[in-house]
Design an enzyme around this catalytic site. Sequence first.
Site, PDB file in Angstrom:
ATOM      1  N   SER A 135     -14.404 -81.828 -74.831  1.00 29.47           N
ATOM      2  CA  SER A 135     -15.072 -81.562 -73.562  1.00 29.47           C
ATOM      3  C   SER A 135     -15.703 -80.174 -73.607  1.00 29.47           C
ATOM      4  O   SER A 135     -15.609 -79.470 -74.602  1.00 29.47           O
ATOM      5  CB  SER A 135     -14.070 -81.646 -72.419  1.00 29.47           C
ATOM      6  OG  SER A 135     -13.155 -80.569 -72.504  1.00 29.47           O
ATOM      7  N   LYS A 136     -16.320 -79.808 -72.512  1.00 30.50           N
ATOM      8  CA  LYS A 136     -17.114 -78.579 -72.491  1.00 30.50           C
ATOM      9  C   LYS A 136     -16.329 -77.335 -72.871  1.00 30.50           C
ATOM     10  O   LYS A 136     -16.896 -76.389 -73.393  1.00 30.50           O
ATOM     11  CB  LYS A 136     -17.741 -78.401 -71.109  1.00 30.50           C
ATOM     12  CG  LYS A 136     -18.728 -79.502 -70.802  1.00 30.50           C
ATOM     13  CD  LYS A 136     -19.580 -79.207 -69.603  1.00 30.50           C
ATOM     14  CE  LYS A 136     -20.453 -80.426 -69.301  1.00 30.50           C
ATOM     15  NZ  LYS A 136     -21.253 -80.279 -68.097  1.00 30.50           N
ATOM     16  N   ARG A 137     -15.053 -77.322 -72.584  1.00 30.34           N
ATOM     17  CA  ARG A 137     -14.320 -76.094 -72.871  1.00 30.34           C
ATOM     18  C   ARG A 137     -14.153 -75.869 -74.375  1.00 30.34           C
ATOM     19  O   ARG A 137     -13.691 -74.825 -74.806  1.00 30.34           O
ATOM     20  CB  ARG A 137     -12.965 -76.097 -72.167  1.00 30.34           C
ATOM     21  CG  ARG A 137     -11.957 -77.056 -72.758  1.00 30.34           C
ATOM     22  CD  ARG A 137     -10.566 -76.745 -72.196  1.00 30.34           C
ATOM     23  NE  ARG A 137      -9.563 -77.610 -72.741  1.00 30.34           N
ATOM     24  CZ  ARG A 137      -9.335 -78.847 -72.347  1.00 30.34           C
ATOM     25  NH1 ARG A 137     -10.084 -79.369 -71.384  1.00 30.34           N
ATOM     26  NH2 ARG A 137      -8.383 -79.568 -72.896  1.00 30.34           N
TER      27      ARG A 137
END
Length: 495
Positions: A262-264
Site C-alpha cells: 500500500s501507499k505507506r
Amino acid sequence: MTFSDSAPKRVVRTRFAPSPTGFMHVGNLRTALYEFLVAKSSGGRFILRIEDTDRGRLVDGSVDVIFRTLRAAGLSHDEGPDVGGPFGPYVQSERMSLYLPFAEQLVREGHAYYCFCSKERLDSLHIEDESAAGYDRHCRDLSAEEVRENLSNNAPYVIRQKMPLTGETTFDDLVFGRITVPNKELEDQILIKADGYPTYNFVNIIDDHLMEITHVVRGSEYLSSTPKYNLLYEAFGWEIPSYVHLPLIQGRNEDGTVSKLSKRHGATGFDDLIAEGFLPEAVVNYIALLGWCPKEDLREIFTLEELIQAFSIDGISKSPATFDYDKLEWFNGEYIRRMSPDEFVVMARSNFQALSGIGTDLYPLLTEILQPRITRFSQITEKLAYINELVDFDPVLFEHKKSKSSIDSARTFLGHAAEALENLAEWTGESIIAALSGVADRFEVKNATVMWPVRIAVTGMAVTPGGAVEALLLLGKGRSLERITRARQRISEKD
RNA sequence: GGCCCGUUGGUCAAGCGGUUAAGACAUCGCCCUUUCACGGCGAAGACAGGAGUUCGAUUCUCCUACGGGUCACCA
C-alpha cells in the site's frame, strides 16, 4: 472419439475489471498483466470492464487513468468501453437495468431475500455477535406478507443471498488447487444495495457470465469469497469459470514486517513509479516476475511479446511476494543500457538541457559516460552536478592512495597539467590524453597520479561518471583551466 | 477470534521422491581501469520445527509455530 471429433475448445476470455478510483496500484496492474497473459498466451481475448457500482468512490477522470496506464504498459484490450465489442456496454453503471431482474429471480427461486434491516441495527450486530458470520439473517424468514407490506410502504431494502446453513462448498483453483469451505461460514451477503446498485459480489458473476469470461483472474484476497460466487452460479444454473487466483504482493513495513502493498510502502501507483523515473517496460517486466516464473528458462528480461510466449498458468506461485525496489531499479538499469544511443538521448534530453554550457555536440559523450551508470534518468543532474557548479571541496579529496596522489603531488602535477593543457591547440579526447599522459611519462609516474588531481580540481567530486578526460571535454578548455587555477591557489594557500 | 491460504538464503525464485538444492537482485572479494559504474570471475548465504508414509523426503500426510488474506449497503 477421435481427436478431430472432440469439441473445439472455447476461446479463452479474461477481463480486467478495475474500479475507477483514480489510482492504478501496481497490484492492479499486475492482475491486468496476468489476465492479459492468460488470454494472449492461448490466443484468447482480453476484455476491459469498468466496475463503477460504488457511486461513493467515483473519481473524475479515473477511467482515463486506466486507459492511459494500460496503453503505457502495452496491454491492449480487445473489448472495452472505448473500443466496444459484442458484449457491451462495458461500464457497469450503463448496464444497471440488467441486474435487478436477476436478483428478483433469485428471490423467487428461494436463493435470495429482501432485507429491511437498518444501518444502525447492523452496526450494533458487529459489537455483540461473534459466532455468526457477519449478518444475523434477521430478515431471512420474513413472511411473504411482511415483505409485501414493507415493499408497498417503500421501506428501503437490500437483497441478500440465502446461503445454505449446512454442508460445504468446494471449488477448484488453477493455482491453489481444491478448496473447501463449510457453508456455515458464508455470510448472507448483499447482492443489491439500498441505492439499487448491485454489489461487486453480485455484479461480477452476472457480467462474467454474460460476457462469457472463461478464466476469472484476480488477487487471492478473493479466495475466501469464491464459494459464495459458485453458489450463485449454481443457483442460476450457469457454468462456473476457471479460477486463477494470484498471490498477493506485499510491501515491507518500517518495522520489518510485511503486509499487502500500500501507499505507506512508497510509490505503489503506476504513475508514481513513472514519475520517479522507472520505465513502463521495466515495471511490467518486474511485476511479471512477482509471482510467476518461466519454465526451464533463466531469462529475466522479457518483452511483452516474449512474456506471452513464455507464460503458462502453472508457473504462477502460491506464496505472496514482497515488492523489492532494488530489483526494480536493476531492471530499469538493464532497460536503459539496452537503449540505442538515440533513444537514450531522447529520454535524457531535458536533463541534458539543464547542464550549462553543454551543446548537442557533447550529447554522444554524455550518453557514453551516463548510459552504463544510471538506473534512472533523474540521476543525471546529481551525477553531473559539478558542471553547473563547482563546490568548495575539501582538499583531502586530492589524497588517493591507489592513484598515488596526495595534496603534495597535486600541487606539482596540477601545475604541469595546466601548462600542458594550455598549450593544446585542439581540445579533443586524444589531445588531452596525450598531454596528460605526456606529463606522467615525463615524471615517470602512473597516469592516475596526474589524472586524479585534475579530475578532482575540475569536478570537486570524489566520484564522477567518466574520468578526468571526459570532465575536461564537457567543461571545455576555458572553464577547465579556470578551475585548475582555482584549485592550485587553494592548495598553495594552505602553507 | 472463526474460516481460508502460504512457508526454499535479506528479496524474487527453480525444484514437482534419489540433485554437489539452480539462477537473479542485494552484500562482500578479486580482475579490468583515469575515480565510479559497466563487464568478467569468485565468496558467503536457504528447504520454519516435530511426527509419520517410504529403501529414501525440500518434494506426500498430519500436528505445531510463524506469516498473510478474509469476515462492509468497497472492490
